[in-house]
Design an enzyme around this catalytic site. Structure first.
Site, PDB file in Angstrom:
ATOM      1  N   LYS A  10      27.161 -31.226  48.507  1.00 16.38           N
ATOM      2  CA  LYS A  10      27.217 -31.541  49.931  1.00 16.38           C
ATOM      3  C   LYS A  10      28.151 -30.579  50.670  1.00 16.38           C
ATOM      4  CE  LYS A  10      26.397 -36.491  49.309  1.00 16.38           C
ATOM      5  NZ  LYS A  10      26.969 -37.820  49.578  1.00 16.38           N
ATOM      6  N   TYR A  50      17.220 -39.129  53.864  1.00 18.33           N
ATOM      7  CA  TYR A  50      17.935 -40.406  53.886  1.00 18.33           C
ATOM      8  C   TYR A  50      17.118 -41.526  54.553  1.00 18.33           C
ATOM      9  CZ  TYR A  50      22.171 -37.994  52.372  1.00 18.33           C
ATOM     10  OH  TYR A  50      23.104 -37.286  51.655  1.00 18.33           O
ATOM     11  N   PHE A  58      25.603 -46.649  58.878  1.00 18.99           N
ATOM     12  CA  PHE A  58      26.188 -45.346  58.565  1.00 18.99           C
ATOM     13  C   PHE A  58      25.170 -44.200  58.631  1.00 18.99           C
ATOM     14  CE2 PHE A  58      25.067 -47.481  54.557  1.00 18.99           C
ATOM     15  CZ  PHE A  58      24.229 -46.542  53.963  1.00 18.99           C
ATOM     16  N   ARG A  86      23.334 -38.634  36.762  1.00 20.86           N
ATOM     17  CA  ARG A  86      23.979 -39.789  37.401  1.00 20.86           C
ATOM     18  C   ARG A  86      25.311 -40.098  36.713  1.00 20.86           C
ATOM     19  NH1 ARG A  86      22.732 -40.862  42.207  1.00 20.86           N
ATOM     20  NH2 ARG A  86      23.744 -42.847  41.909  1.00 20.86           N
ATOM     21  N   THR A  92      29.286 -43.699  43.328  1.00 17.39           N
ATOM     22  CA  THR A  92      29.178 -43.179  44.690  1.00 17.39           C
ATOM     23  C   THR A  92      30.535 -43.145  45.382  1.00 17.39           C
ATOM     24  OG1 THR A  92      26.925 -44.030  44.829  1.00 17.39           O
ATOM     25  CG2 THR A  92      28.004 -43.496  46.900  1.00 17.39           C
ATOM     26  N   ARG A 103      32.661 -36.765  40.841  1.00 21.65           N
ATOM     27  CA  ARG A 103      33.287 -37.498  41.952  1.00 21.65           C
ATOM     28  C   ARG A 103      34.672 -38.007  41.580  1.00 21.65           C
ATOM     29  NH1 ARG A 103      27.698 -40.565  43.205  1.00 21.65           N
ATOM     30  NH2 ARG A 103      26.792 -39.078  44.669  1.00 21.65           N
ATOM     31  N   ASN A 113      31.972 -37.358  49.145  1.00 26.03           N
ATOM     32  CA  ASN A 113      31.977 -37.518  47.694  1.00 26.03           C
ATOM     33  C   ASN A 113      31.357 -36.335  46.949  1.00 26.03           C
ATOM     34  OD1 ASN A 113      29.268 -38.001  48.141  1.00 26.03           O
ATOM     35  ND2 ASN A 113      29.298 -40.114  47.427  1.00 26.03           N
ATOM     36  N   HIS A 116      25.320 -35.147  45.782  1.00 29.94           N
ATOM     37  CA  HIS A 116      24.242 -36.138  45.833  1.00 29.94           C
ATOM     38  C   HIS A 116      23.340 -35.856  44.645  1.00 29.94           C
ATOM     39  CE1 HIS A 116      20.735 -38.438  47.127  1.00 29.94           C
ATOM     40  NE2 HIS A 116      20.036 -37.383  46.713  1.00 29.94           N
ATOM     41  N   GLU A 128      12.499 -36.092  46.225  1.00 27.06           N
ATOM     42  CA  GLU A 128      13.562 -35.244  46.747  1.00 27.06           C
ATOM     43  C   GLU A 128      13.331 -33.774  46.408  1.00 27.06           C
ATOM     44  OE1 GLU A 128      17.316 -38.240  47.163  1.00 27.06           O
ATOM     45  OE2 GLU A 128      17.113 -37.195  45.251  1.00 27.06           O
TER      46      GLU A 128
END
Length: 151
Positions: A10, A50, A58, A86, A92, A103, A113, A116, A128
């Site tokens: 990100k 998203y 949010f 993951r 998250t 993270r 964080n 993604h 995605e």
């Protein structure tokens, strides 16, 4: 089972110079990078990406953040790649992430964080990947160490 998954560093991770560290962690694990690009996400792509959060409070902040600066989009391949990624990313919320996860080591705030990754819902990774990459942007090749990684 060999599978592909989507990962994005990100804007906070890109700005902090963490691309190389994150790529190294996945490579060290034995995952194979089959697509990557530094890119600026536009509003339409952010909203598509998203879409499941459209009705959440949010959503605006999330789309504003992800379009604010470049991201580094990647596709990783490997045995159980989705679950492996993951686990390596951590929870998250960085406050809930174990040390040693991406993270847990680099995230400080839920909204910042660092990475993604596709969730475990069936079809999420494929959806995605198609949002961010054309088929022609993904490579099929054999790494020289694959016989040493898998039985």
């Amino acid at each position: 089972m060999m599978e592909r998954t989507f990962v994005m560093v990100k804007p906070d991770g890109v700005q902090r110079g963490l691309i190389g560290e994150i790529v190294s962690r996945f490579e060290d694990r034995g995952l194979k990078l089959v697509g990557a690009k530094l890119m600026q996400i536009d509003r339409e792509l952010a909203e598509d990406h998203y879409a499941e959060h459209t009705d959440k409070p949010f959503f605006e902040d999330l789309t504003d953040f992800i379009t604010s600066r470049p991201v580094f989009a990647m596709v990783w391949e490997g045995q159980d790649a989705i679950a492996q990624v993951r686990t390596m990313m951590g929870a998250t919320d960085p406050a809930d992430s174990d040390p040693g996860t991406i993270r847990g080591d680099f995230g400080l705030d839920m909204g910042r964080n660092v990475v993604h990754g596709s969730d475990t819902e069936p079809g999420s990774a494929e959806r995605e990947i198609k949002l961010f990459f054309e088929d022609s942007e993904l490579e099929d090749y054999e790494r020289i160490d694959e016989p040493w990684l898998y039985e």
